[in-house]
Design an enzyme around this catalytic site. Structure first.
Site, PDB file in Angstrom:
ATOM      1  N   GLY A 196       0.939  -1.295  -0.090  1.00  0.00           N
ATOM      2  CA  GLY A 196       0.026   0.235   0.000  1.00  0.00           C
ATOM      3  C   GLY A 196       0.775   1.250  -0.083  1.00  0.00           C
ATOM      4  CB  CYS A 209       5.305  -4.060   0.507  1.00  0.00           C
ATOM      5  SG  CYS A 209       6.082  -2.523  -0.084  1.00  0.00           S
ATOM      6  CE1 TYR A 210       0.476   1.118   5.698  1.00  0.00           C
ATOM      7  CE2 TYR A 210      -0.676  -0.877   5.866  1.00  0.00           C
ATOM      8  CZ  TYR A 210      -0.511   0.356   6.342  1.00  0.00           C
ATOM      9  OH  TYR A 210      -1.260   1.062   7.132  1.00  0.00           O
ATOM     10  CG  HIS A 219       5.944  -5.622  -4.362  1.00  0.00           C
ATOM     11  ND1 HIS A 219       4.383  -5.455  -3.793  1.00  0.00           N
ATOM     12  CD2 HIS A 219       6.543  -4.412  -3.749  1.00  0.00           C
ATOM     13  CE1 HIS A 219       4.224  -4.299  -3.106  1.00  0.00           C
ATOM     14  NE2 HIS A 219       5.398  -3.779  -3.267  1.00  0.00           N
ATOM     15  CD  GLU A 261       2.960  -8.348  -5.276  1.00  0.00           C
ATOM     16  OE1 GLU A 261       2.452  -7.263  -4.927  1.00  0.00           O
ATOM     17  OE2 GLU A 261       3.337  -8.924  -4.597  1.00  0.00           O
ATOM     18  CB  SER A 310     -23.191  -6.989 -24.886  1.00  0.00           C
ATOM     19  OG  SER A 310     -22.110  -8.028 -24.791  1.00  0.00           O
ATOM     20  CG  ASP A 336     -17.245 -10.038 -19.989  1.00  0.00           C
ATOM     21  OD1 ASP A 336     -16.179 -10.520 -19.966  1.00  0.00           O
ATOM     22  OD2 ASP A 336     -16.822  -8.642 -19.529  1.00  0.00           O
ATOM     23  CE  LYS A 369     -13.384  -9.660 -21.559  1.00  0.00           C
ATOM     24  NZ  LYS A 369     -14.324  -8.794 -21.354  1.00  0.00           N
TER      25      LYS A 369
END
Length: 516
Positions: free
Chosen positions: A55, A82-83, A169, A171, A223, A227, A372
């Site tokens: 953060g 981290c944070y 990090h 990730e 649509s 999705d 997605k």
């Protein structure tokens, strides 16, 4: 079967969604909740592990994200990033200070204690990505240092309390062995089974929808995009003919799209589909309107009116409609409940979330826990056609936001033809699935040209091709010159009314992906 869950507490990091994706890539379900969530909400997931994200704040800031420190007493394996590390140190009695030398970017971490299961099978030296201005000065009682950089502490652990933390990090792409560290936490420490697969998701979701709906009737606004199509197929798999899908032609669809969507969803997939051609109704409302925000609102409001009409008609035929299917995805859910609060509105988004309360429909959002790419994997697992699943994102207001200035039937027809050429040539070059979006824009600019020794005065078309991960930022795509040459040549030769083609090389920011 209960789904094993890793809960990720969001302290406002730009990488929080990336943590969730990395966990899911291990076939383990992860859920992002704001750090301000009450302890009961975290416990409701029955988490097998908790991750505290990074953060931008300092733990000493007056407005520092306020998480309940009692979450550190749950006894659930916890990983601070981290944070998250600084939060753990601060709230368990240690000290955090402003670092004498801040670390941003690439760094080398030396592992001091390889016995901790978090660093299992990792080398003694790691290349990592750092992004912090504070550092842990004194550790809480019972914690030991497990890793350092040349400047600061980089890892801590207290196995007895089942708490681990790293200052870097794991990730991000710039920490090459980060996935192994997360794997150690998820499987070695949390004991995950790794059984959250598309097949498992479909099976459990279909069962849940069937139990929820019972004998009720459901409608879905389609649509033709990924999705809403996957959501509809998933619900149809659960309740069959109890689902009625509504597909509205708003007059600003792509060339032949009204027919193609019907062929794919009704004829190929067997959905109960009602197709409504309301193009004249939309175009009459758009006549003379040039303001982009007004265009979006007109299309959104008119869609609601058309859908409302169809819903009432379907309700009369079926004896009542109880549920509405929406293709909401997980990034939308995270965004709406983020610790950072809602983002500034750049433009109005068109979806069926604004349906009138008088409809009193209960929501079914079968994809609200998915990203997605996961939605596409679910679709493939259900045997859906690739020309639906591989479709590039298309804006709700359709070509209306790609026609600058007034929208008329003639200008829509011009753009449909130009855009169809762009899509065809991008596909022919084998680039369609490698690009986030590629399309044509009709500009309200007319210029002089020469065709067959005759002077012409016609419109300009712009070509837009971008690469993006999530649509939040985007880089323009350097299409091969030969592809651009074929697109330009075909448009000016085949589309009567366009005599000039330009290429948009603006990234987002400062531009947007769409022109309006």
């Amino acid at each position: 079967m209960d789904t094993q869950t890793i809960v990720i507490l969001d302290f406002g990091s730009q990488y929080t969604q990336l943590i969730a994706r990395r966990i899911r890539e291990l076939n383990v379900f992860s859920a992002v909740v704001p750090c301000t969530a009450p302890l009961s909400e975290i416990q409701a997931y029955k988490p097998i592990g908790v991750i505290l994200s990074g953060g931008p704040s300092s733990v000493y800031d007056i407005d520092a994200p306020a998480a309940d420190p009692k979450l550190l007493e749950l006894g659930v394996p916890t990983l601070g990033i981290c944070y998250g590390l600084q939060f753990i140190v601060h709230h368990l009695g240690g000290k955090v200070r402003s670092a004498s030398k801040r670390e941003y970017g690439h760094a080398e971490v030396s592992i001091e204690d390889g016995s901790t299961p978090l660093f299992k099978e990792l080398p003694a030296s790691l290349q990592v990505w750092m992004s912090h201005g504070d550092e842990a000065l004194e550790l809480p009682t019972g914690f030991r240092r497990t890793a350092v950089t040349s400047n600061a502490l980089a890892g801590i652990a207290n196995e007895e309390r089942r708490i681990w933390a790293v200052q870097f990090h794991p990730e991000v792409h710039h920490t090459p062995l980060g996935p192994q560290l997360l794997k150690n936490f998820v499987f070695g420490i949390c004991g995950a089974k790794g059984d959250w697969t598309p097949a498992h998701f479909v099976e459990t979701t279909v069962t849940a929808i069937r139990e929820k709906v019972g004998t009720g009737h459901v409608i879905c606004a389609l649509s033709g995009g990924v999705d809403s199509s996957v959501a509809a197929v998933l619900v149809h798999k659960a309740i069959g003919k109890q689902l009625t899908c509504v597909f509205v032609n708003n007059g600003v669809l792509r060339k032949n799209e009204f027919q193609k969507v019907q062929e794919n969803l009704r004829d190929k997939l067997g959905l109960n589909l009602v197709a409504v051609d309301a193009s004249e109704r939309f175009l009459s409302k758009l006549a003379g309107v040039t303001d982009p925000e007004k265009k979006r609102k007109i299309i959104g409001n008119e869609f609601i009116a058309v859908f409302d009409d169809e819903a009432h008609r379907i309700s009369q035929e079926t004896g009542g409609v109880d549920w509405l299917v929406q293709g909401t995805l997980y990034p939308d859910v995270i965004e709406s409940s983020s610790v950072k609060g809602p983002s500034q509105t750049i433009k109005s988004h068109h979806n069926v979330g604004g349906l009138p309360e008088t409809m009193k429909l209960k929501l079914i959002e079968p994809l609200r826990d998915l990203f997605k790419d996961e939605v596409r994997r679910i679709g493939r697992d259900m045997g859906m056609p690739e020309d639906i699943l591989g479709r590039q994102p298309f804006p709700g207001p359709g070509l209306a936001v790609r026609i600058l200035g007034e929208i008329t039937p003639d200008r829509v027809a011009l753009l449909q033809e130009a855009d169809d050429i762009v899509v065809a040539e991008i596909k022919a070059a084998g680039l369609y699935t490698k690009i986030w979006q590629s399309f044509a824009v009709l500009l309200p600019v007319m210029s002089v040209g020469v065709m067959g020794d005759q002077r012409t005065y016609a419109y300009t078309a712009a070509i837009r091709a971008v690469h993006s991960e999530d649509g939040m930022t985007a880089d323009w795509t350097p299409l091969p010159y030969e592809v651009l040459k074929r697109i330009s040549s075909r448009i000016v030769n085949e589309v009567r009314g366009i005599n000039r083609v330009v290429y948009d090389i603006t990234s987002k920011p400062p531009g947007t992906i769409e022109w309006e």
